[in-house]
Write an enzyme that holds these catalytic residues in place. Structure first.
Site, PDB file in Angstrom:
ATOM      1  N   ALA A 190     -50.407  17.302  17.439  1.00 17.71           N
ATOM      2  CA  ALA A 190     -50.354  16.159  18.483  1.00 17.71           C
ATOM      3  C   ALA A 190     -51.595  16.224  19.479  1.00 17.71           C
ATOM      4  O   ALA A 190     -51.856  15.281  20.249  1.00 17.71           O
ATOM      5  CB  ALA A 190     -49.200  16.482  19.528  1.00 17.71           C
ATOM      6  N   LYS A 191     -52.348  17.198  19.119  1.00 14.37           N
ATOM      7  CA  LYS A 191     -53.767  17.188  20.091  1.00 14.37           C
ATOM      8  C   LYS A 191     -53.686  17.138  21.491  1.00 14.37           C
ATOM      9  O   LYS A 191     -54.296  16.350  21.953  1.00 14.37           O
ATOM     10  CB  LYS A 191     -54.578  16.145  19.273  1.00 14.37           C
ATOM     11  CG  LYS A 191     -55.238  16.543  17.689  1.00 14.37           C
ATOM     12  CD  LYS A 191     -56.001  15.524  17.261  1.00 14.37           C
ATOM     13  CE  LYS A 191     -56.318  15.645  15.772  1.00 14.37           C
ATOM     14  NZ  LYS A 191     -55.221  15.169  14.904  1.00 14.37           N
ATOM     15  N   ARG A 192     -52.640  17.764  21.849  1.00 11.39           N
ATOM     16  CA  ARG A 192     -52.478  17.744  23.285  1.00 11.39           C
ATOM     17  C   ARG A 192     -53.500  18.323  24.148  1.00 11.39           C
ATOM     18  O   ARG A 192     -54.117  19.464  23.894  1.00 11.39           O
ATOM     19  CB  ARG A 192     -51.191  18.161  23.956  1.00 11.39           C
ATOM     20  CG  ARG A 192     -49.908  17.603  23.203  1.00 11.39           C
ATOM     21  CD  ARG A 192     -49.736  16.062  23.776  1.00 11.39           C
ATOM     22  NE  ARG A 192     -48.746  15.383  23.534  1.00 11.39           N
ATOM     23  CZ  ARG A 192     -48.481  14.336  22.623  1.00 11.39           C
ATOM     24  NH1 ARG A 192     -49.602  13.934  21.926  1.00 11.39           N
ATOM     25  NH2 ARG A 192     -47.421  13.549  22.454  1.00 11.39           N
TER      26      ARG A 192
ATOM     27  N   THR B  74     -51.435  21.783  17.500  1.00 12.00           N
ATOM     28  CA  THR B  74     -52.882  21.406  17.713  1.00 12.00           C
ATOM     29  C   THR B  74     -53.062  21.164  19.281  1.00 12.00           C
ATOM     30  O   THR B  74     -52.497  20.199  19.791  1.00 12.00           O
ATOM     31  CB  THR B  74     -53.472  20.376  16.635  1.00 12.00           C
ATOM     32  OG1 THR B  74     -52.734  19.145  17.165  1.00 12.00           O
ATOM     33  CG2 THR B  74     -53.264  20.935  15.542  1.00 12.00           C
TER      34      THR B  74
END
Ligand SMILES: O=c1ccn([C@@H]2O[C@H](COP(=O)(O)O)[C@@H](O)[C@H]2O)c(=O)[nH]1
Length: 283
Positions: free
Chosen positions: A101-103, A130
């Site tokens: 989700a690359k938060r 992620t």
């Protein structure tokens, strides 16, 4: 997990999963173009069937499965419902779930993302998430804390596989590149890990990168996408991972998924890759 039994740390669980199944992580990336190629609708029902067949093909072969959250999110609440179901099914298949989700956000908001993805019983809880450190690694404090409390892990973007990343992540200062400083800061959070067993905090380094950060003091796992469609090879993985090779999860998504919708065809591509990307002996 029995209620009341604390979950073992993510790093230890990943160590066991890699010993049993090798180092390949397969991504579930329901791109619209793949949904169409599989004869499925470009909607939540199509994404659900795509996810079901994918997991049937390789969920029991690999240590980790990485759903790409973007392709669920684009279908709104119905897409998130499919993702919730898939995260549970990944656990049932015996693999660890890595939600890509690359938060990343300022600290107070990051706490909300941490509760959503890393909370004890959150509907979207995954084994590892992620996250982006480009608001400062310190802004991820709530994610580090919530992951630790609940036996979950993080993969912090350090040197990503896309060609545009080098100007920012490869920029240098007196103490090395930006990517190196991310790896070093994440490594400091793993300082108390048992020797031989990775800590629960890892980094993302692409298999396509010519000037990767050193990973010798990370003491944690590496998520390495970029193999297959993006051009990364086994030799690249070995060169880039170096001493972190035993704790590296090599991600491949489209190269496996393009073999679908036939489950056996996908399984045979995944099985061959799983044999290639095994850097530790069987448990
Ligand atoms: O640096 C990065 C970080 C994440 N990804 C993700 O991995 C997969 C790669 O898919 P392929 O089809 O195997 O190229 C995808 O979900 C990306 O968002 C990455 O490629 N690079």
């Amino acid at each position: 997990m029995t209620e009341g039994t604390p979950r073992a740390p993510f790093g230890a669980r990943l160590h066991s999963a890699i010993a049993a199944r090798g180092n390949l992580c397969v991504g579930i990336d329901p791109h619209p173009v793949l949904l169409e190629a599989w004869g499925l609708g470009v909607d939540a029902a199509g994404v659900r069937e795509f996810s079901r067949r994918s997991l049937e093909a390789f969920g029991d072969l690999v240590p980790a499965v990485k759903p790409q959250v973007a392709f669920f999110e684009e279908h709104g609440s119905a897409g998130f419902a499919v993702l919730e179901e898939l995260l549970g099914s990944i656990t049932e298949s015996g693999a660890l779930s890595v939600a890509d989700a690359k938060r990343g956000d300022i600290g107070s908001t990051m706490a909300g993302y941490a509760r959503a993805w890393l909370g004890a019983d959150s509907p979207l809880a995954c084994d590892a998430l992620t996250v982006s450190p480009y608001l400062g690694v310190g802004s991820l404090a709530a994610a580090f804390d919530t992951a630790s409390e609940n036996g979950r892990g993080l993969f912090v973007l350090a040197r990503t596989s896309n060609p545009e990343a080098g100007g920012l992540q490869g920029a240098g200062g007196p103490t090395g590149t930006v990517a190196q400083s991310v790896v070093d800061e994440v490594g400091r959070r793993n300082a108390a890990s048992d020797p031989g067993v990775p800590g629960s905090f890892g980094v993302v380094v692409g298999a396509t990168v010519g000037d990767p950060p050193r990973l010798d003091s990370l003491s944690g796992p590496v998520l390495m996408p970029g193999v297959g469609e993006q051009g990364g090879t086994l030799a690249d993985v070995r060169r880039i991972a170096g001493p972190a090779l035993p704790h590296t999860l090599v991600n491949v998504s489209r190269h496996v998924l393009r073999a679908g919708p036939d489950v056996d065809a996908m399984r045979s591509v995944a099985r061959a890759l799983a044999e290639t990307y095994r850097f530790v002996g069987p448990a």
